[in-house]
Design a protein around this motif. Structure first.
Motif, PDB file in Angstrom:
ATOM      1  N   ALA A 284       0.820  -1.213   0.000  1.00 29.80           N
ATOM      2  CA  ALA A 284       0.000   0.000   0.000  1.00 29.80           C
ATOM      3  C   ALA A 284       0.850   1.258   0.000  1.00 29.80           C
ATOM      4  O   ALA A 284       0.398   2.326  -0.436  1.00 29.80           O
ATOM      5  CB  ALA A 284      -0.932  -0.004   1.207  1.00 29.80           C
ATOM      6  N   ALA A 287       3.240   4.045  -4.350  1.00 31.01           N
ATOM      7  CA  ALA A 287       2.270   4.820  -5.121  1.00 31.01           C
ATOM      8  C   ALA A 287       1.990   4.164  -6.459  1.00 31.01           C
ATOM      9  O   ALA A 287       0.846   4.149  -6.930  1.00 31.01           O
ATOM     10  CB  ALA A 287       2.784   6.242  -5.324  1.00 31.01           C
ATOM     11  N   THR A 288       3.024   3.609  -7.077  1.00 33.38           N
ATOM     12  CA  THR A 288       2.897   2.945  -8.370  1.00 33.38           C
ATOM     13  C   THR A 288       3.886   1.787  -8.435  1.00 33.38           C
ATOM     14  O   THR A 288       4.787   1.666  -7.599  1.00 33.38           O
ATOM     15  CB  THR A 288       3.204   3.902  -9.545  1.00 33.38           C
ATOM     16  N   SER A 314      -1.592   2.485  -6.477  1.00 28.43           N
ATOM     17  CA  SER A 314      -1.959   1.995  -5.152  1.00 28.43           C
ATOM     18  C   SER A 314      -3.462   2.006  -4.909  1.00 28.43           C
ATOM     19  O   SER A 314      -3.957   1.275  -4.048  1.00 28.43           O
ATOM     20  CB  SER A 314      -1.257   2.824  -4.068  1.00 28.43           C
ATOM     21  N   ASP A 315      -4.215   2.805  -5.671  1.00 23.12           N
ATOM     22  CA  ASP A 315      -5.662   2.868  -5.475  1.00 23.12           C
ATOM     23  C   ASP A 315      -6.420   1.800  -6.273  1.00 23.12           C
ATOM     24  O   ASP A 315      -7.649   1.809  -6.314  1.00 23.12           O
ATOM     25  CB  ASP A 315      -6.192   4.256  -5.833  1.00 23.12           C
ATOM     26  N   ARG A 387      -2.574  -8.902  -8.720  1.00 26.00           N
ATOM     27  CA  ARG A 387      -2.966  -8.652  -7.327  1.00 26.00           C
ATOM     28  C   ARG A 387      -3.751  -9.817  -6.739  1.00 26.00           C
ATOM     29  O   ARG A 387      -4.381  -9.690  -5.689  1.00 26.00           O
ATOM     30  CB  ARG A 387      -3.836  -7.385  -7.240  1.00 26.00           C
ATOM     31  N   ASP A 476       7.403   2.230  -7.236  1.00 25.97           N
ATOM     32  CA  ASP A 476       7.340   3.695  -7.333  1.00 25.97           C
ATOM     33  C   ASP A 476       7.851   4.192  -8.689  1.00 25.97           C
ATOM     34  O   ASP A 476       8.591   5.191  -8.772  1.00 25.97           O
ATOM     35  CB  ASP A 476       8.125   4.344  -6.190  1.00 25.97           C
TER      36      ASP A 476
END
Length: 507
Positions: A284, A287-288, A314-315, A387, A476
């Motif tokens: 989490a 960010a990427t 991350s979203d 994921r 990231d």
């Protein structure tokens, strides 16, 4: 020639032969009620397509409809196969996943969507509802010669228990055989299919489990198992008091500070919630991320390879560029973009042009991307194979560590049970996760990156039937925001998948 035939037309004959038990509550006292599905089909048709190298590929396909005549919802878990016979020579073909042929038939022949084998079983069929299906049999680069064609349809009726031998349960299954003969055509040069009366056959099915054998007191067996488990737990606690606990597995020396080492040594063969919590926290915090991947689904000659790249936010947003059958004449380019509200799937293949399909989160059935009590199961996770480990939460069992490339990986395993059935059988899961239900699934999670480096699905014979490997992982990474946005190309029709499933259920 149209050959629409339904199960009720055969019911009286089968009942007279003792092959069909009454399905009404008013049957003989003590008899069990078994469900069955109604089935009708069109005449099988041949299809010839040209691949990217200009070579021809031959198919047979069958359009069929399944209706639920029962008073409760039923999942149509149909399995179709085709047998072509020329004297003593026999060839057999399974209903498989072929995106090029499926898209061609839906767009240029039927002019409407139809369910492939995975979509057919994606959700229960409501009482009285009908669902249209499409079975595709890829027969190769030459049209096989044959005199007889038989299509076997499994899954139309409930299995009948015959008994148990040890831990093997035996069942009887009714299988529908659609029979055709190839004869000279009366209307044109060449041959055509002549319909032969269909047949129902009985096949024995064996299922191995760990239940008590017939005649063995299940209660006594359960007590013995509990005693053994209690004794093993006491022995584990005794050894833990005698010796200091081993240090937790170390993260890769190449990883950044703060890598998610377990706060206490995880025990192999047991859940490791603390380690998983640390891995989720690390994931989490990125960010990427960007990675390349290779994929293989199936075994032997039936393996379907793919490779590509993936970008993650991350979203939950992601963008996947995927080449199926890379390096061959049948290469298919696929782009998947999830922008947070919609999943866009663009497919490009020679001779087929472009196809764009769209799923909308708000309009997708909840059971396909959510499980009550498991907040980690969501649309973004189900639709993204990189994921997949996040779906199973603390159901993952820790196995140990293994070095993969430049990074040490924590290895976990899970065998998804019935609570995952609707999600893994649903249309969002795709080919890879669609293999997972009831099988052993292993994940290799980077000790420093917390990235899913490998996913592997194994069958009951411990053979790998699906695998996804990620490499060149860049946490990231600099990814422009437009990478997670999609605009359909001008002039290309967008297929609304939510509406297509609703329309198919109304047929």
């Amino acid at each position: 020639m149209q050959t629409d035939r339904t199960w009720p037309t055969l019911a009286a004959g089968l009942l007279a032969l003792g092959l069909l038990l009454p399905t009404s509550p008013g049957g003989l006292a003590g008899e069990t009620t078994y469900w069955s599905l109604a089935f009708e089909n069109d005449t099988p048709k041949q299809l010839v397509l040209e691949d990217t190298g200009g070579r021809l590929r031959f198919y047979w396909y069958l359009v069929y409809r399944v209706k639920n005549p029962e008073s409760r919802p039923l999942v149509p878990r149909l399995k179709l196969s085709m047998r072509l016979a020329l004297e003593k020579q026999v060839q057999e073909f399974d209903d498989g996943f072929d995106l090029v042929a499926e898209t061609h038939i839906e767009r240029k022949v039927l002019e409407r969507p139809a369910c492939n084998w995975a979509e057919m079983r994606a959700e229960p069929l409501k009482p009285g509802a009908t669902r249209e299906g499409l079975a595709i049999f890829a027969v190769g680069r030459e049209a096989p010669d044959f005199d007889k064609m038989t299509i076997f349809v499994h899954g139309l009726a409930e299995l009948r228990p015959l008994g148990r031998e040890g831990n093997v349960r035996k069942f009887r299954e009714r299988v529908l055989q659609l029979r055709y003969e190839q004869v000279p055509s009366r209307w044109r040069a060449g041959k055509e299919l002549k319909y032969l009366p269909e047949e129902w056959t009985l096949e024995e099915v064996s299922i191995t489990d760990r239940a008590a054998a017939e005649g063995q007191p299940a209660g006594d067996l359960g007590k013995k198992l509990q005693e053994l488990l209690k004794r093993a737990e006491e022995e584990r606690k005794r050894k833990a008091l005698e010796a200091p606990p081993p240090p937790p597995p170390k993260a890769s020396s190449t990883g950044p500070p703060g890598s998610p080492a377990a706060p206490a040594a995880p025990v192999s063969g047991r859940p490791a919630p603390d380690l998983l919590k640390a891995l989720r926290k690390t994931a989490a915090g990125m960010a990427t991320a960007r990675a390349t991947f290779t994929e293989a689904i199936g075994r032997g000659e039936r393996t379907q390879p793919a490779r590509g790249s993936i970008s993650l936010a991350s979203d939950g947003r992601f963008a996947i560029e995927r080449n199926l059958q890379p390096g061959s004449e049948r290469t298919i380019k696929e782009s998947r973009v999830f922008d947070g509200q919609h999943l866009w799937v663009q497919t490009t293949a020679k001779g087929m042009g472009e196809t764009v399909r769209r799923w909308t989160v708000a309009g997708t059935k909840k059971e396909w991307h959510a499980i009550d009590g498991k907040p980690e199961v969501d649309f973004a996770t189900v639709a993204n194979p990189a994921r997949a480990w996040r779906l199973f939460g603390d159901d993952l069992v820790y196995l140990g560590t293994e070095r993969l490339g430049r990074e040490t990986a924590y290895v976990f395993e899970v065998r998804p049970d019935k609570k995952y059935e609707a999600v893994l059988d649903g249309p969002l899961a795709g080919e890879l996760l669609g293999k997972a239900l009831g099988h052993r699934v292993r994940f290799w999670l980077g000790a420093s990156s917390a990235f899913q480096l490998r996913m592997q699905v194994r069958d009951d014979r411990d053979q790998v039937i699906a695998q996804l490997d990620c490499d060149e992982v860049t946490p990231d990474a600099v990814i422009p925001p437009e990478a997670f946005a999609f605009t359909p190309p001008a002039g290309i029709e967008v297929i609304d998948m939510n509406a297509a499933f609703v329309a198919n259920d109304k047929r």
